[in-house]
Write a protein that holds these residues in place. Structure first.
Motif, PDB file in Angstrom:
ATOM      1  N   UNK A  94      26.268  59.706  44.417  1.00  0.00           N
ATOM      2  CA  UNK A  94      25.860  58.416  43.836  1.00  0.00           C
ATOM      3  C   UNK A  94      26.554  57.256  44.553  1.00  0.00           C
ATOM      4  N   UNK A  95      27.595  57.568  45.340  1.00  0.00           N
ATOM      5  CA  UNK A  95      28.276  56.549  46.129  1.00  0.00           C
ATOM      6  C   UNK A  95      27.619  56.482  47.509  1.00  0.00           C
ATOM      7  N   UNK A  96      26.987  55.364  47.818  1.00  0.00           N
ATOM      8  CA  UNK A  96      26.231  55.246  49.063  1.00  0.00           C
ATOM      9  C   UNK A  96      27.101  55.498  50.288  1.00  0.00           C
ATOM     10  N   UNK A  97      28.363  55.078  50.262  1.00  0.00           N
ATOM     11  CA  UNK A  97      29.243  55.240  51.414  1.00  0.00           C
ATOM     12  C   UNK A  97      29.480  56.713  51.744  1.00  0.00           C
ATOM     13  N   UNK A  98      29.469  57.565  50.724  1.00  0.00           N
ATOM     14  CA  UNK A  98      29.652  59.005  50.944  1.00  0.00           C
ATOM     15  C   UNK A  98      28.475  59.572  51.724  1.00  0.00           C
ATOM     16  N   UNK A  99      27.267  59.202  51.306  1.00  0.00           N
ATOM     17  CA  UNK A  99      26.065  59.685  51.976  1.00  0.00           C
ATOM     18  C   UNK A  99      25.968  59.104  53.384  1.00  0.00           C
ATOM     19  N   UNK A 100      26.283  57.822  53.524  1.00  0.00           N
ATOM     20  CA  UNK A 100      26.208  57.182  54.832  1.00  0.00           C
ATOM     21  C   UNK A 100      27.181  57.824  55.820  1.00  0.00           C
ATOM     22  N   UNK A 101      28.385  58.147  55.361  1.00  0.00           N
ATOM     23  CA  UNK A 101      29.375  58.780  56.242  1.00  0.00           C
ATOM     24  C   UNK A 101      28.900  60.162  56.673  1.00  0.00           C
ATOM     25  N   UNK A 102      28.318  60.905  55.749  1.00  0.00           N
ATOM     26  CA  UNK A 102      27.833  62.247  56.072  1.00  0.00           C
ATOM     27  C   UNK A 102      26.707  62.182  57.100  1.00  0.00           C
ATOM     28  N   UNK A 103      25.728  61.308  56.880  1.00  0.00           N
ATOM     29  CA  UNK A 103      24.593  61.203  57.791  1.00  0.00           C
ATOM     30  C   UNK A 103      25.050  60.733  59.171  1.00  0.00           C
ATOM     31  N   UNK A 104      25.976  59.757  59.201  1.00  0.00           N
ATOM     32  CA  UNK A 104      26.482  59.260  60.483  1.00  0.00           C
ATOM     33  C   UNK A 104      27.222  60.360  61.237  1.00  0.00           C
ATOM     34  N   UNK A 105      27.912  61.236  60.503  1.00  0.00           N
ATOM     35  CA  UNK A 105      28.693  62.292  61.143  1.00  0.00           C
ATOM     36  C   UNK A 105      27.808  63.333  61.813  1.00  0.00           C
ATOM     37  N   UNK A 106      26.577  63.465  61.356  1.00  0.00           N
ATOM     38  CA  UNK A 106      25.698  64.509  61.883  1.00  0.00           C
ATOM     39  C   UNK A 106      25.416  64.344  63.372  1.00  0.00           C
ATOM     40  N   UNK A 107      25.408  63.106  63.854  1.00  0.00           N
ATOM     41  CA  UNK A 107      25.111  62.876  65.272  1.00  0.00           C
ATOM     42  C   UNK A 107      26.230  63.383  66.174  1.00  0.00           C
ATOM     43  N   UNK A 108      27.406  63.658  65.606  1.00  0.00           N
ATOM     44  CA  UNK A 108      28.537  64.139  66.393  1.00  0.00           C
ATOM     45  C   UNK A 108      28.676  65.666  66.336  1.00  0.00           C
ATOM     46  N   UNK A 109      27.806  66.320  65.575  1.00  0.00           N
ATOM     47  CA  UNK A 109      27.870  67.774  65.455  1.00  0.00           C
ATOM     48  C   UNK A 109      26.941  68.424  66.477  1.00  0.00           C
ATOM     49  N   UNK A 110      27.196  69.692  66.834  1.00  0.00           N
ATOM     50  CA  UNK A 110      26.298  70.390  67.756  1.00  0.00           C
ATOM     51  C   UNK A 110      24.866  70.394  67.226  1.00  0.00           C
ATOM     52  N   UNK A 111      23.909  70.268  68.124  1.00  0.00           N
ATOM     53  CA  UNK A 111      22.499  70.155  67.733  1.00  0.00           C
ATOM     54  C   UNK A 111      22.035  71.336  66.897  1.00  0.00           C
ATOM     55  N   UNK A 112      22.602  72.523  67.149  1.00  0.00           N
ATOM     56  CA  UNK A 112      22.161  73.700  66.400  1.00  0.00           C
ATOM     57  C   UNK A 112      22.798  73.777  65.017  1.00  0.00           C
ATOM     58  N   UNK A 113      23.843  72.962  64.766  1.00  0.00           N
ATOM     59  CA  UNK A 113      24.536  73.017  63.476  1.00  0.00           C
ATOM     60  C   UNK A 113      24.121  71.884  62.539  1.00  0.00           C
ATOM     61  N   UNK A 114      23.866  70.701  63.088  1.00  0.00           N
ATOM     62  CA  UNK A 114      23.597  69.527  62.255  1.00  0.00           C
ATOM     63  C   UNK A 114      22.467  69.728  61.250  1.00  0.00           C
ATOM     64  N   UNK A 115      21.321  70.307  61.644  1.00  0.00           N
ATOM     65  CA  UNK A 115      20.244  70.471  60.653  1.00  0.00           C
ATOM     66  C   UNK A 115      20.637  71.345  59.474  1.00  0.00           C
ATOM     67  N   UNK A 116      21.477  72.350  59.726  1.00  0.00           N
ATOM     68  CA  UNK A 116      21.881  73.243  58.632  1.00  0.00           C
ATOM     69  C   UNK A 116      22.756  72.503  57.619  1.00  0.00           C
ATOM     70  N   UNK A 117      23.668  71.677  58.125  1.00  0.00           N
ATOM     71  CA  UNK A 117      24.500  70.894  57.206  1.00  0.00           C
ATOM     72  C   UNK A 117      23.635  69.921  56.407  1.00  0.00           C
TER      73      UNK A 117
END
Length: 216
Positions: A94-117
């Motif tokens: 419910x805290x937008x900053x939590x979701x925004x941080x998670x989504x932003x972090x996905x671009x730094x993860x390996x391409x094969x892992x990000x979709x699973x997270x």
């Protein structure tokens, strides 16, 4: 590991010791039941010792609820601990900053892992958090809006919705006491056509057998 995203259910609580005992017999090693719950009230309920009919056997689950999961609002921290960040979305979406941080972090993860997270967090998140995740993926100004995001996250979102619709069909049939064979269950869960799943859900409300879902 058990995920509990609904209000306390006495039947589910009584089933946990049986699951643990069956796993102990199968693996012949100590078993710990870890429960994840986004609701504080449910987490308190799940942490209570569960007595059984077996002499001396009382099951006490290990519980991770909202009070045990931190709010991760820093994209760098989310990228360093993607598992914890996904749980933070589940518990504090419910805290937008939590979701925004998670989504932003996905671009730094390996391409094969990000979709699973992404798919795992989306499946566990509240409806409000899901809407925010979808909006961020569709935003033309958000930094992860890219061919990768459109291709992978779009597929994951479609798959997640199909799985949810399929489970809804099975839940309706179960609630109405209609038996479903393993073949039919697998057929329903493997379907990815949202329109067909929606039609099956409508038919499940009045069906007298699982076969009625598939009758043209």
């Amino acid at each position: 590991m058990v995920e509990i995203q609904q209000r306390p259910d006495p039947d589910k609580q009584r089933a946990l010791p049986r699951y643990a005992a069956a796993l102990w017999l199968q693996l012949n090693c100590p078993v710990t039941v870890l429960v994840f719950s986004p609701e504080a009230r449910t987490a308190v309920w799940a942490a209570k010792p569960i007595p059984t009919s077996l002499p001396g056997y009382t099951l006490t689950c290990q519980v991770m609820g909202p009070d045990h999961i931190p709010l991760i609002t820093d994209p760098a921290e989310a990228a360093a601990q993607p598992e914890l960040s996904a749980l933070s979305v589940m518990n504090h979406g419910e805290h937008a900053k939590v979701v925004e941080a998670f989504v932003a972090a996905l671009q730094h993860l390996p391409a094969e892992h990000a979709p699973h997270y992404y798919e795992y967090a989306y499946r566990m998140a509240s409806q409000a958090a899901r809407h925010l995740m979808e909006a961020l993926m569709e935003s033309t100004v958000w930094p992860v809006y890219s061919p990768f995001a459109k291709m992978h996250y779009g597929k994951g979102l479609q798959a997640g919705r199909a799985e949810g619709e399929a489970r809804a069909v099975l839940t309706i049939l179960e609630a109405r006491g209609i038996p479903v064979s393993e073949d039919d269950r697998a057929f329903i869960m493997e379907c990815t056509d949202l329109e067909r799943l929606d039609e099956w859900a409508r038919r499940a409300v009045t069906a007298t057998s699982a076969a009625d879902l598939f009758t043209e």
